[in-house]
Enzyme design. Structure first.
Site, PDB file in Angstrom:
ATOM      1  N   ILE A 156      34.455  42.365  43.590  1.00 33.97           N
ATOM      2  CA  ILE A 156      34.250  43.788  43.279  1.00 33.97           C
ATOM      3  C   ILE A 156      33.311  43.945  42.079  1.00 33.97           C
ATOM      4  O   ILE A 156      32.391  44.775  42.098  1.00 33.97           O
ATOM      5  CB  ILE A 156      35.607  44.487  43.037  1.00 33.97           C
ATOM      6  CG1 ILE A 156      36.445  44.446  44.328  1.00 33.97           C
ATOM      7  CG2 ILE A 156      35.401  45.924  42.587  1.00 33.97           C
ATOM      8  CD1 ILE A 156      37.886  44.912  44.161  1.00 33.97           C
ATOM      9  N   ASP A 175      33.119  36.332  32.543  1.00 32.80           N
ATOM     10  CA  ASP A 175      34.111  35.784  33.477  1.00 32.80           C
ATOM     11  C   ASP A 175      34.380  34.345  33.037  1.00 32.80           C
ATOM     12  O   ASP A 175      33.435  33.607  32.736  1.00 32.80           O
ATOM     13  CB  ASP A 175      33.540  35.798  34.904  1.00 32.80           C
ATOM     14  CG  ASP A 175      34.614  35.634  35.967  1.00 32.80           C
ATOM     15  OD1 ASP A 175      34.740  36.507  36.843  1.00 32.80           O
ATOM     16  OD2 ASP A 175      35.350  34.613  35.928  1.00 32.80           O
ATOM     17  N   PRO A 206      41.881  40.594  37.873  1.00 26.44           N
ATOM     18  CA  PRO A 206      43.196  40.692  38.522  1.00 26.44           C
ATOM     19  C   PRO A 206      44.319  40.559  37.479  1.00 26.44           C
ATOM     20  O   PRO A 206      44.120  39.956  36.426  1.00 26.44           O
ATOM     21  CB  PRO A 206      43.237  39.493  39.475  1.00 26.44           C
ATOM     22  CG  PRO A 206      41.906  38.854  39.424  1.00 26.44           C
ATOM     23  CD  PRO A 206      41.187  39.341  38.220  1.00 26.44           C
ATOM     24  N   ASN A 212      48.177  37.530  31.768  1.00 23.49           N
ATOM     25  CA  ASN A 212      47.175  38.364  31.095  1.00 23.49           C
ATOM     26  C   ASN A 212      47.642  39.804  30.909  1.00 23.49           C
ATOM     27  O   ASN A 212      46.850  40.739  30.959  1.00 23.49           O
ATOM     28  CB  ASN A 212      45.822  38.289  31.812  1.00 23.49           C
ATOM     29  CG  ASN A 212      45.871  38.836  33.236  1.00 23.49           C
ATOM     30  OD1 ASN A 212      46.927  39.193  33.739  1.00 23.49           O
ATOM     31  ND2 ASN A 212      44.727  38.909  33.884  1.00 23.49           N
ATOM     32  N   ALA A 234      40.986  48.156  38.206  1.00 23.55           N
ATOM     33  CA  ALA A 234      41.668  46.899  38.562  1.00 23.55           C
ATOM     34  C   ALA A 234      43.184  47.131  38.582  1.00 23.55           C
ATOM     35  O   ALA A 234      43.733  47.545  39.619  1.00 23.55           O
ATOM     36  CB  ALA A 234      41.261  45.798  37.601  1.00 23.55           C
ATOM     37  N   ARG A 235      43.835  46.888  37.478  1.00 26.28           N
ATOM     38  CA  ARG A 235      45.273  47.130  37.386  1.00 26.28           C
ATOM     39  C   ARG A 235      45.586  47.621  35.978  1.00 26.28           C
ATOM     40  O   ARG A 235      45.054  47.092  35.001  1.00 26.28           O
ATOM     41  CB  ARG A 235      46.078  45.850  37.657  1.00 26.28           C
ATOM     42  CG  ARG A 235      46.137  45.420  39.116  1.00 26.28           C
ATOM     43  CD  ARG A 235      46.983  46.360  39.980  1.00 26.28           C
ATOM     44  NE  ARG A 235      47.018  45.965  41.374  1.00 26.28           N
ATOM     45  CZ  ARG A 235      46.197  46.405  42.319  1.00 26.28           C
ATOM     46  NH1 ARG A 235      45.249  47.287  42.040  1.00 26.28           N
ATOM     47  NH2 ARG A 235      46.328  45.991  43.567  1.00 26.28           N
ATOM     48  N   ASP A 259      41.725  54.397  37.771  1.00 22.25           N
ATOM     49  CA  ASP A 259      42.247  54.572  39.128  1.00 22.25           C
ATOM     50  C   ASP A 259      43.663  54.013  39.221  1.00 22.25           C
ATOM     51  O   ASP A 259      44.269  54.046  40.281  1.00 22.25           O
ATOM     52  CB  ASP A 259      41.319  53.844  40.117  1.00 22.25           C
ATOM     53  CG  ASP A 259      41.592  54.207  41.574  1.00 22.25           C
ATOM     54  OD1 ASP A 259      41.823  55.402  41.851  1.00 22.25           O
ATOM     55  OD2 ASP A 259      41.551  53.308  42.437  1.00 22.25           O
ATOM     56  N   GLU A 264      52.866  53.610  38.460  1.00 27.50           N
ATOM     57  CA  GLU A 264      52.138  54.525  39.338  1.00 27.50           C
ATOM     58  C   GLU A 264      52.896  54.912  40.593  1.00 27.50           C
ATOM     59  O   GLU A 264      52.594  55.938  41.198  1.00 27.50           O
ATOM     60  CB  GLU A 264      50.732  53.999  39.654  1.00 27.50           C
ATOM     61  CG  GLU A 264      50.667  52.733  40.459  1.00 27.50           C
ATOM     62  CD  GLU A 264      49.198  52.347  40.715  1.00 27.50           C
ATOM     63  OE1 GLU A 264      48.439  52.187  39.742  1.00 27.50           O
ATOM     64  OE2 GLU A 264      48.835  52.212  41.887  1.00 27.50           O
ATOM     65  N   HIS A 298      44.570  55.998  42.605  1.00 28.35           N
ATOM     66  CA  HIS A 298      44.440  54.700  43.280  1.00 28.35           C
ATOM     67  C   HIS A 298      43.712  54.859  44.620  1.00 28.35           C
ATOM     68  O   HIS A 298      44.236  54.483  45.674  1.00 28.35           O
ATOM     69  CB  HIS A 298      45.798  54.019  43.469  1.00 28.35           C
ATOM     70  CG  HIS A 298      45.700  52.519  43.472  1.00 28.35           C
ATOM     71  ND1 HIS A 298      46.597  51.705  42.822  1.00 28.35           N
ATOM     72  CD2 HIS A 298      44.788  51.679  44.032  1.00 28.35           C
ATOM     73  CE1 HIS A 298      46.242  50.443  42.996  1.00 28.35           C
ATOM     74  NE2 HIS A 298      45.147  50.401  43.730  1.00 28.35           N
TER      75      HIS A 298
HETATM   76  P1  NAD Z   1      38.203  38.393  42.736  1.00 32.29           P
HETATM   77  O1  NAD Z   1      39.302  37.409  42.761  1.00 32.29           O
HETATM   78  O2  NAD Z   1      37.073  38.285  43.706  1.00 32.29           O
HETATM   79  O3  NAD Z   1      37.543  38.425  41.271  1.00 32.29           O
HETATM   80  C1  NAD Z   1      38.266  38.457  40.077  1.00 32.29           C
HETATM   81  C2  NAD Z   1      37.420  37.809  38.988  1.00 32.29           C
HETATM   82  O4  NAD Z   1      38.043  38.018  37.709  1.00 32.29           O
HETATM   83  C3  NAD Z   1      37.278  36.286  39.169  1.00 32.29           C
HETATM   84  O5  NAD Z   1      35.909  35.934  39.141  1.00 32.29           O
HETATM   85  C4  NAD Z   1      38.028  35.718  37.954  1.00 32.29           C
HETATM   86  O6  NAD Z   1      37.481  34.508  37.479  1.00 32.29           O
HETATM   87  C5  NAD Z   1      37.859  36.837  36.949  1.00 32.29           C
HETATM   88  N1  NAD Z   1      38.791  36.826  35.818  1.00 32.29           N
HETATM   89  C6  NAD Z   1      40.067  36.381  35.770  1.00 32.29           C
HETATM   90  N2  NAD Z   1      40.561  36.562  34.528  1.00 32.29           N
HETATM   91  C7  NAD Z   1      39.578  37.119  33.776  1.00 32.29           C
HETATM   92  C8  NAD Z   1      39.475  37.541  32.417  1.00 32.29           C
HETATM   93  N3  NAD Z   1      40.502  37.450  31.582  1.00 32.29           N
HETATM   94  N4  NAD Z   1      38.307  38.095  31.999  1.00 32.29           N
HETATM   95  C9  NAD Z   1      37.261  38.230  32.833  1.00 32.29           C
HETATM   96  N5  NAD Z   1      37.315  37.840  34.134  1.00 32.29           N
HETATM   97  C10 NAD Z   1      38.453  37.299  34.599  1.00 32.29           C
HETATM   98  O7  NAD Z   1      38.913  39.822  42.868  1.00 32.29           O
HETATM   99  P2  NAD Z   1      38.262  41.194  43.355  1.00 32.29           P
HETATM  100  O8  NAD Z   1      38.325  41.274  44.836  1.00 32.29           O
HETATM  101  O9  NAD Z   1      36.969  41.397  42.677  1.00 32.29           O
HETATM  102  O10 NAD Z   1      39.360  42.223  42.808  1.00 32.29           O
HETATM  103  C11 NAD Z   1      39.592  42.398  41.423  1.00 32.29           C
HETATM  104  C12 NAD Z   1      40.839  43.225  41.219  1.00 32.29           C
HETATM  105  O11 NAD Z   1      40.595  44.571  41.594  1.00 32.29           O
HETATM  106  C13 NAD Z   1      42.039  42.843  42.111  1.00 32.29           C
HETATM  107  O12 NAD Z   1      42.766  41.765  41.629  1.00 32.29           O
HETATM  108  C14 NAD Z   1      42.850  44.107  42.157  1.00 32.29           C
HETATM  109  O13 NAD Z   1      43.843  44.096  41.164  1.00 32.29           O
HETATM  110  C15 NAD Z   1      41.837  45.192  41.868  1.00 32.29           C
HETATM  111  N6  NAD Z   1      41.689  46.089  43.024  1.00 32.29           N
HETATM  112  C16 NAD Z   1      41.854  47.432  42.857  1.00 32.29           C
HETATM  113  C17 NAD Z   1      41.725  48.304  43.938  1.00 32.29           C
HETATM  114  C18 NAD Z   1      41.864  49.789  43.807  1.00 32.29           C
HETATM  115  O14 NAD Z   1      42.174  50.441  44.793  1.00 32.29           O
HETATM  116  N7  NAD Z   1      41.634  50.369  42.639  1.00 32.29           N
HETATM  117  C19 NAD Z   1      41.437  47.774  45.194  1.00 32.29           C
HETATM  118  C20 NAD Z   1      41.246  46.396  45.331  1.00 32.29           C
HETATM  119  C21 NAD Z   1      41.392  45.561  44.249  1.00 32.29           C
END
Ligand code: NAD
Length: 324
Positions: A156, A175, A206, A212, A234-235, A259, A264, A298
């Site tokens: 994302i 990252d 995540p 974290n 994200a969360r 979001d 929530e 969300h």
């Molecule tokens: P992904 O696994 O492809 O990417 C996550 C990245 O974060 C990885 O490259 C990882 O190395 C990095 N990371 C881990 N810890 C970190 C830190 N402390 N600092 C910086 N980077 C760090 O995941 P994604 O598909 O890109 O999704 C990311 C998050 O988005 C999901 O885990 C989910 O919680 C959230 N999400 C939200 C919605 C929404 O509706 N708002 C929908 C989908 C996902």
């Protein structure tokens, strides 16, 4: 038939599920979220299908196990709402949707960043009150002069970086596991440099419980520019929400868009609009800071493309579960 009960089901999902319906699966749709109070609904099913604001803690998973429910599916990318230890102890199989169109969330983060950077929420809120004077908060550099910081350059984060790159912004990324071959899209920086230089900071990290929690807190907010905005799609659990509220109030950052919010399930995905009764709740405090703080319910994955992917991958998950 393999009987699945889907919680938090939106009307637009039912047609999609039915259109894709594969032989051998029987779907039951509930618009309400799974909570402790309505756990009785799962009796008699082989599996449950959840979304992020559904409760799948130890209490609910143990109860499901007692009733012989072996499969816990979630049609979300994040699976932090499921107590994996409890599921494992019960011998329950958990399956999620590792990815759907990453632009579903990236588009939203991009839009929220534009909104808060240009003070669009503030401009609209003023004009609603017939105050048509331009607010200095809208007097900002154009995209081509902005620096955007992407925390977490996974699927994302990278999709959002491409959007910003496309409109001429400078994009920084942080990252712990940097990707190769994306130098044309973003430049990796230390978290500190990213926070100090960015006009928009967007979180795509995540949440891993116990690892974290609230890592984005007062120290990180202090490094940001007072003209900068923070976006969280994200969360909520990765941020210290109280510290964000304090930073916006003190003017340490210009604004925040999210979001996601702690607790929530009390608000999002309800059949009726949810009342915010407790003035000390995070939601009430965010609302009180509108338009500097904006909340979306969300809706990161609420796009046509993502819905299609979520449902077809969910069916694959059911089919894999049946195969064992
Ligand atoms: P992904 O696994 O492809 O990417 C996550 C990245 O974060 C990885 O490259 C990882 O190395 C990095 N990371 C881990 N810890 C970190 C830190 N402390 N600092 C910086 N980077 C760090 O995941 P994604 O598909 O890109 O999704 C990311 C998050 O988005 C999901 O885990 C989910 O919680 C959230 N999400 C939200 C919605 C929404 O509706 N708002 C929908 C989908 C996902």
């Amino acid at each position: 038939a393999f009987k699945i009960i889907s919680f938090g089901t939106r009307d637009n999902e039912v047609a999609h599920f039915d259109a894709l319906n594969k032989e051998g699966f029987e779907m039951t749709y509930k618009s309400e979220n799974l909570t402790h109070d309505n756990i009785d609904l799962v009796k008699g099913f082989d599996g449950v299908l959840l979304r992020a604001n559904n409760v799948a803690d130890k209490q609910n998973l143990d109860q499901m196990a007692e009733w012989g429910i072996k499969y816990v599916f979630t049609r979300t990318v994040g699976y932090n709402h499921i107590d994996l230890d409890a599921a494992k102890a019960n011998g329950q199989i958990v399956a999620y949707v590792p990815a759907y169109s990453p632009y579903a969330v990236a588009d939203l983060a991009f839009g929220l960043g534009i909104m808060q950077n240009r003070n669009l929420s503030g401009a609209v809120a003023s004009s609603e009150k017939s105050d048509f004077r331009p607010n200095p908060a809208s007097f900002v550099p154009e995209f081509q002069s902005l620096t955007v910081g992407i925390l977490g350059t996974g699927k994302i984060g990278l999709a959002e970086a491409k959007l910003w790159k496309g409109v001429g912004a400078k994009v920084l990324g942080y990252d712990p596991y940097p990707k190769d071959g994306i130098e044309d899209i973003l430049t990796y920086a230390s978290m500190e440099d990213l926070l100090k230089e960015s006009d928009i900071v967007s979180l795509h990290v995540p949440y891993f419980k116990g690892s974290n929690d609230k890592f984005f807190a007062a120290d990180q907010l202090k490094m940001m520019k007072s003209s900068a905005v923070l976006v969280n799609t994200a969360r909520a659990e990765i941020t210290d929400e109280d510290a964000i509220i304090a930073a916006v109030k003190a003017g340490d950052i210009k604004g925040f868009a999210t979001d996601v919010i702690s607790n929530e399930s009390a608000y999002f995905g309800q059949v009726e609009p949810a009342a915010v009764k407790d003035a000390s709740s995070t939601m009430a405090q965010f609302q009180a800071l509108y338009p500097k703080v904006v909340v979306t319910p969300h809706i990161g994955s609420y796009t046509e493309n993502a819905l299609h992917d979520m449902i077809s991958i969910s069916y694959q998950n059911f089919a894999n579960a049946l195969k064992g």
